[in-house]
Design an enzyme around this catalytic site. Structure first.
Site, PDB file in Angstrom:
ATOM      1  CE  LYS A  21      -3.978  -2.307   2.377  1.00 44.25           C
ATOM      2  NZ  LYS A  21      -3.131  -3.673   2.646  1.00 44.25           N
ATOM      3  CG  ASP A  97      -6.970  -3.654   0.608  1.00 46.98           C
ATOM      4  OD1 ASP A  97      -7.175  -2.540   0.760  1.00 46.98           O
ATOM      5  OD2 ASP A  97      -5.945  -4.304   1.493  1.00 46.98           O
ATOM      6  CG  HIS A 195     -15.083  17.570 -17.293  1.00 44.08           C
ATOM      7  ND1 HIS A 195     -14.430  16.650 -18.227  1.00 44.08           N
ATOM      8  CD2 HIS A 195     -14.947  17.010 -16.070  1.00 44.08           C
ATOM      9  CE1 HIS A 195     -13.872  15.533 -17.447  1.00 44.08           C
ATOM     10  NE2 HIS A 195     -14.143  15.676 -16.378  1.00 44.08           N
TER      11      HIS A 195
END
EC number: 1.1.1.34
Length: 210
Positions: A21, A97, A195
């Site tokens: 991580k 995860d 956008h």
């Protein structure tokens, strides 16, 4: 460990060389989880008619943005446009995860003109995709349904580990598609326009449509 090294004092089970991580150069050097390279050749006609841009512009944009720009920023694993968006979305949907998106999103995107400069060769290299198809969040109803849809739910008895390897290639293929899409939108000047056109914050979404 203590039986092999009698004079060793165990301070902690992890010394952080695992880089779990965390962005780290060791993930590029040694790999972690699954290391995948995905590539494709996009024909000139598709680049022009579907992606609304041209090969030379995409190659230049990739060099200036994903390679040079990321280097100037001191990027460790982020030599790409938005691999993290794709990886995190798939991770959440398939019960992975989410925090391992950090190293799993390490990616370098390459583009070059091929076939006398007419067609585009694009590749993505992800050295540390951490995925699994058993245990944890993969057992949740929605997440297991997504894995089943992809044909990689549970364990493969005939070839252990093959489902997780296939899932890693699905992640890489999706990242490639996402890179091609976003880079084309930027090259064609469509990113800001889209956008602004579809920005829901300009509407009062709290009121039900009549």
């Amino acid at each position: 460990l203590e039986s092999d090294f009698a004079d060793m004092d165990v301070i902690g089970i992890s010394g952080n060389f695992c880089s779990d991580k965390k962005p780290a150069a060791v993930n590029w050097i040694e790999g972690r989880g699954k290391s995948v390279v995905c590539e494709a050749i996009i024909k000139e006609e598709v680049v022009k008619k579907v992606l609304k841009t041209d090969v030379a512009l995409l190659v230049e944009l990739n060099m200036l943005k994903n390679l040079a720009g990321s280097a100037v920023a001191g990027a460790l694993g982020g030599f790409n446009a938005h691999a993290g968006n794709i990886v995190s979305a798939i991770f959440i949907a398939t019960g992975q995860d989410p925090a391992q998106n950090v190293e799993s999103s390490h990616c370098i995107t390459m583009m070059e003109a091929v076939n006398d400069g007419k067609d585009l060769h694009i590749s993505v290299t992800l050295p540390s995709i951490e995925v699994g198809t058993v245990g944890g969040g993969t057992q949740l109803a929605s997440q297991s349904a997504c894995l089943n849809l992809l044909g990689v739910m549970g364990a493969c008895k005939e070839s252990p580990g093959s489902y997780s390897r296939l899932l890693a290639t699905i992640v890489a293929g999706s990242v490639l598609a996402g890179e091609l899409s976003l880079m084309s939108a930027i090259a064609a000047g469509q990113l800001v326009k889209s956008h602004m056109k579809y920005n829901r914050s300009s509407k009062d979404v709290s009121k039900a449509a009549s």
